[in-house]
Design a protein around this motif. Structure first.
Motif, PDB file in Angstrom:
ATOM      1  N   ARG A 156       0.829  -1.217   0.000  1.00  0.00           N
ATOM      2  CA  ARG A 156       0.000   0.000   0.000  1.00  0.00           C
ATOM      3  C   ARG A 156       0.857   1.258   0.000  1.00  0.00           C
ATOM      4  O   ARG A 156       0.492   2.268  -0.612  1.00  0.00           O
ATOM      5  CB  ARG A 156      -0.936  -0.001   1.198  1.00  0.00           C
ATOM      6  CG  ARG A 156      -1.984  -1.098   1.140  1.00  0.00           C
ATOM      7  CD  ARG A 156      -2.821  -1.131   2.414  1.00  0.00           C
ATOM      8  NE  ARG A 156      -3.699   0.025   2.530  1.00  0.00           N
ATOM      9  CZ  ARG A 156      -4.420   0.301   3.609  1.00  0.00           C
ATOM     10  NH1 ARG A 156      -4.341  -0.490   4.678  1.00  0.00           N
ATOM     11  NH2 ARG A 156      -5.202   1.368   3.638  1.00  0.00           N
ATOM     12  N   LEU A 157       1.986   1.206   0.707  1.00  0.00           N
ATOM     13  CA  LEU A 157       2.884   2.359   0.759  1.00  0.00           C
ATOM     14  C   LEU A 157       3.797   2.448  -0.458  1.00  0.00           C
ATOM     15  O   LEU A 157       4.430   3.477  -0.677  1.00  0.00           O
ATOM     16  CB  LEU A 157       3.751   2.291   2.020  1.00  0.00           C
ATOM     17  CG  LEU A 157       3.045   2.504   3.362  1.00  0.00           C
ATOM     18  CD1 LEU A 157       4.009   2.213   4.512  1.00  0.00           C
ATOM     19  CD2 LEU A 157       2.507   3.924   3.478  1.00  0.00           C
ATOM     20  N   GLY A 158       3.875   1.368  -1.221  1.00  0.00           N
ATOM     21  CA  GLY A 158       4.831   1.318  -2.328  1.00  0.00           C
ATOM     22  C   GLY A 158       6.256   1.349  -1.831  1.00  0.00           C
ATOM     23  O   GLY A 158       7.141   1.963  -2.443  1.00  0.00           O
ATOM     24  N   ALA A 159       6.488   0.682  -0.690  1.00  0.00           N
ATOM     25  CA  ALA A 159       7.796   0.725  -0.027  1.00  0.00           C
ATOM     26  C   ALA A 159       8.428  -0.658   0.029  1.00  0.00           C
ATOM     27  O   ALA A 159       7.737  -1.684  -0.053  1.00  0.00           O
ATOM     28  CB  ALA A 159       7.643   1.273   1.391  1.00  0.00           C
ATOM     29  N   GLU A 160       9.733  -0.676   0.196  1.00  0.00           N
ATOM     30  CA  GLU A 160      10.491  -1.900   0.421  1.00  0.00           C
ATOM     31  C   GLU A 160      10.756  -2.045   1.914  1.00  0.00           C
ATOM     32  O   GLU A 160      10.807  -1.048   2.639  1.00  0.00           O
ATOM     33  CB  GLU A 160      11.811  -1.863  -0.344  1.00  0.00           C
ATOM     34  CG  GLU A 160      11.668  -1.781  -1.853  1.00  0.00           C
ATOM     35  CD  GLU A 160      11.011  -3.022  -2.437  1.00  0.00           C
ATOM     36  OE1 GLU A 160      11.224  -4.121  -1.868  1.00  0.00           O
ATOM     37  OE2 GLU A 160      10.301  -2.893  -3.452  1.00  0.00           O
ATOM     38  N   PRO A 161      10.965  -3.283   2.395  1.00  0.00           N
ATOM     39  CA  PRO A 161      11.208  -3.465   3.839  1.00  0.00           C
ATOM     40  C   PRO A 161      12.384  -2.658   4.369  1.00  0.00           C
ATOM     41  O   PRO A 161      12.365  -2.184   5.504  1.00  0.00           O
ATOM     42  CB  PRO A 161      11.460  -4.970   3.977  1.00  0.00           C
ATOM     43  CG  PRO A 161      10.783  -5.586   2.795  1.00  0.00           C
ATOM     44  CD  PRO A 161      10.911  -4.578   1.691  1.00  0.00           C
ATOM     45  N   ASP A 162      13.429  -2.497   3.541  1.00  0.00           N
ATOM     46  CA  ASP A 162      14.618  -1.775   3.999  1.00  0.00           C
ATOM     47  C   ASP A 162      14.603  -0.304   3.604  1.00  0.00           C
ATOM     48  O   ASP A 162      15.610   0.386   3.734  1.00  0.00           O
ATOM     49  CB  ASP A 162      15.886  -2.441   3.467  1.00  0.00           C
ATOM     50  CG  ASP A 162      15.969  -2.414   1.948  1.00  0.00           C
ATOM     51  OD1 ASP A 162      14.958  -2.060   1.294  1.00  0.00           O
ATOM     52  OD2 ASP A 162      17.035  -2.774   1.405  1.00  0.00           O
ATOM     53  N   GLU A 163      13.453   0.186   3.139  1.00  0.00           N
ATOM     54  CA  GLU A 163      13.372   1.611   2.796  1.00  0.00           C
ATOM     55  C   GLU A 163      13.651   2.459   4.026  1.00  0.00           C
ATOM     56  O   GLU A 163      14.266   3.519   3.943  1.00  0.00           O
ATOM     57  CB  GLU A 163      12.003   1.942   2.208  1.00  0.00           C
ATOM     58  CG  GLU A 163      11.886   3.383   1.749  1.00  0.00           C
ATOM     59  CD  GLU A 163      10.777   3.556   0.728  1.00  0.00           C
ATOM     60  OE1 GLU A 163      10.280   4.679   0.614  1.00  0.00           O
ATOM     61  OE2 GLU A 163      10.420   2.579   0.043  1.00  0.00           O
ATOM     62  N   TYR A 164      13.157   1.986   5.173  1.00  0.00           N
ATOM     63  CA  TYR A 164      13.471   2.594   6.458  1.00  0.00           C
ATOM     64  C   TYR A 164      14.079   1.522   7.356  1.00  0.00           C
ATOM     65  O   TYR A 164      13.842   0.323   7.171  1.00  0.00           O
ATOM     66  CB  TYR A 164      12.218   3.170   7.129  1.00  0.00           C
ATOM     67  CG  TYR A 164      11.496   4.212   6.317  1.00  0.00           C
ATOM     68  CD1 TYR A 164      12.090   5.437   6.028  1.00  0.00           C
ATOM     69  CD2 TYR A 164      10.208   3.976   5.837  1.00  0.00           C
ATOM     70  CE1 TYR A 164      11.427   6.394   5.287  1.00  0.00           C
ATOM     71  CE2 TYR A 164       9.535   4.934   5.094  1.00  0.00           C
ATOM     72  CZ  TYR A 164      10.150   6.139   4.822  1.00  0.00           C
ATOM     73  OH  TYR A 164       9.491   7.089   4.075  1.00  0.00           O
ATOM     74  N   ALA A 165      14.837   1.969   8.335  1.00  0.00           N
ATOM     75  CA  ALA A 165      15.323   1.087   9.391  1.00  0.00           C
ATOM     76  C   ALA A 165      14.485   1.330  10.638  1.00  0.00           C
ATOM     77  O   ALA A 165      13.552   2.137  10.623  1.00  0.00           O
ATOM     78  CB  ALA A 165      16.799   1.388   9.673  1.00  0.00           C
ATOM     79  N   ASP A 166      14.799   0.619  11.729  1.00  0.00           N
ATOM     80  CA  ASP A 166      14.200   0.997  12.999  1.00  0.00           C
ATOM     81  C   ASP A 166      14.933   2.237  13.511  1.00  0.00           C
ATOM     82  O   ASP A 166      15.811   2.774  12.826  1.00  0.00           O
ATOM     83  CB  ASP A 166      14.225  -0.158  13.992  1.00  0.00           C
ATOM     84  CG  ASP A 166      15.638  -0.639  14.334  1.00  0.00           C
ATOM     85  OD1 ASP A 166      16.627   0.037  13.953  1.00  0.00           O
ATOM     86  OD2 ASP A 166      15.751  -1.693  14.981  1.00  0.00           O
ATOM     87  N   LEU A 167      14.591   2.712  14.701  1.00  0.00           N
ATOM     88  CA  LEU A 167      15.179   3.961  15.186  1.00  0.00           C
ATOM     89  C   LEU A 167      16.688   3.831  15.347  1.00  0.00           C
ATOM     90  O   LEU A 167      17.453   4.698  14.897  1.00  0.00           O
ATOM     91  CB  LEU A 167      14.527   4.385  16.497  1.00  0.00           C
ATOM     92  CG  LEU A 167      15.018   5.700  17.109  1.00  0.00           C
ATOM     93  CD1 LEU A 167      14.881   6.851  16.119  1.00  0.00           C
ATOM     94  CD2 LEU A 167      14.236   6.000  18.390  1.00  0.00           C
ATOM     95  N   ALA A 168      17.128   2.742  15.977  1.00  0.00           N
ATOM     96  CA  ALA A 168      18.570   2.546  16.161  1.00  0.00           C
ATOM     97  C   ALA A 168      19.279   2.444  14.818  1.00  0.00           C
ATOM     98  O   ALA A 168      20.371   2.995  14.622  1.00  0.00           O
ATOM     99  CB  ALA A 168      18.819   1.296  17.001  1.00  0.00           C
ATOM    100  N   GLY A 169      18.649   1.747  13.881  1.00  0.00           N
ATOM    101  CA  GLY A 169      19.258   1.601  12.564  1.00  0.00           C
ATOM    102  C   GLY A 169      19.317   2.904  11.797  1.00  0.00           C
ATOM    103  O   GLY A 169      20.255   3.146  11.025  1.00  0.00           O
ATOM    104  N   THR A 170      18.318   3.776  12.013  1.00  0.00           N
ATOM    105  CA  THR A 170      18.318   5.088  11.343  1.00  0.00           C
ATOM    106  C   THR A 170      19.469   5.945  11.847  1.00  0.00           C
ATOM    107  O   THR A 170      20.166   6.607  11.062  1.00  0.00           O
ATOM    108  CB  THR A 170      16.973   5.788  11.568  1.00  0.00           C
ATOM    109  OG1 THR A 170      15.923   4.944  11.091  1.00  0.00           O
ATOM    110  CG2 THR A 170      16.919   7.120  10.845  1.00  0.00           C
ATOM    111  N   VAL A 171      19.676   5.940  13.165  1.00  0.00           N
ATOM    112  CA  VAL A 171      20.822   6.667  13.734  1.00  0.00           C
ATOM    113  C   VAL A 171      22.128   6.095  13.189  1.00  0.00           C
ATOM    114  O   VAL A 171      23.046   6.848  12.827  1.00  0.00           O
ATOM    115  CB  VAL A 171      20.781   6.615  15.274  1.00  0.00           C
ATOM    116  CG1 VAL A 171      22.046   7.233  15.862  1.00  0.00           C
ATOM    117  CG2 VAL A 171      19.546   7.337  15.804  1.00  0.00           C
TER     118      VAL A 171
END
Length: 247
Positions: A156-171
């Motif tokens: 629905r979002l047109g996104a891939e699982p790794d398009e974002y990380a979790d919070l720790a992964g984003t940092v």
């Protein structure tokens, strides 16, 4: 209806184009503490809410705002005039990815506009090109997964699982790009709800006041967005704004 026009209408009552409250926007800018006579740049500035507030906080600073559309510029200029900072604000209708300047900046913002560069890592690479060496600061807002999204939501979002990380992964992604994390703010559910109710509500009100083809298009967009939020990414997609220093 054009996407940029929908976004402009939807942000009528929430000019900060991200799930961040006025108080937390100011808190992040206060934490930034740019040097005297700072040069500030916002890539994807929209209505320049961040820049107008920054110029109010730092009376010797100057700022440049860049956006692909100028639909928010009139409102930005009006607010800048009201706050007495219009003479220190320059707005540029241009692609954020193609914008160039003759001098580096002390603070570069890109909050909720990393899509313009293709994601967080390329955004941080582009930001670095504008920053003053060693002392330059960046305020970058990016989505993250509060919890793993379902396969159906990703579709629905047109996104891939790794398009974002979790919070720790984003940092970690930010620091792997050559920055140190100085501060951060993860948007609360209350901030998200205020943003989304404002987004869908402002667009719905405009649509009802403008019957006809454009009104129907706007109303359909508001309903689709609300459904995707309430029955999809609410509580799944988070948003974090990181204050980063170039290292």
């Amino acid at each position: 209806m054009e996407r940029n026009l929908i976004s402009h209408l939807a942000h009528a009552d929430h000019p900060i184009a991200a799930p961040i409250s006025e108080d937390n926007l100011e808190r992040l800018l206060v934490r930034a503490r740019p040097p005297a006579r700072a040069r500030i740049l916002d890539l994807g500035c929209g209505e320049a809410a961040w820049l107008v507030r920054a110029l109010s906080l730092y009376p010797d600073a100057t700022a440049d705002g860049v956006d692909l559309t100028d639909s928010g510029f009139a409102r930005a200029k009006e607010e800048a005039e009201r706050r007495g900072v219009a003479d220190r604000l320059r707005l540029h209708r241009a692609s954020a990815a193609d914008f160039t300047a003759g001098e580096p900046y002390d603070l570069v913002l890109c909050v909720g506009a990393t899509h313009a560069f293709g994601g967080l890592a390329p955004t941080l690479d582009a930001v670095r090109a504008h920053l003053r060496p060693s002392s330059g600061l960046a305020l970058v807002g990016e989505g993250f997964w509060e919890r793993p999204p379902s396969p159906g939501l990703l579709v629905r979002l047109g996104a891939e699982p790794d398009e974002y990380a979790d919070l720790a992964g984003t940092v970690a992604r930010a620091e792997n790009a050559g920055y140190a994390t100085v501060y951060g703010h993860a948007s609360t559910l209350e901030e998200w709800d205020e943003y989304e109710w404002s987004w869908t509500g402002s667009l719905t009100r405009w649509a009802l006041d403008h019957p006809g083809e454009e009104g129907e298009s706007a109303l359909s967009a508001a309903r689709e967005h609300r459904e995707l939020w309430l029955d999809g990414y609410r509580g799944v997609l988070g948003f974090v704004t990181l204050l980063l220093r170039r290292v």
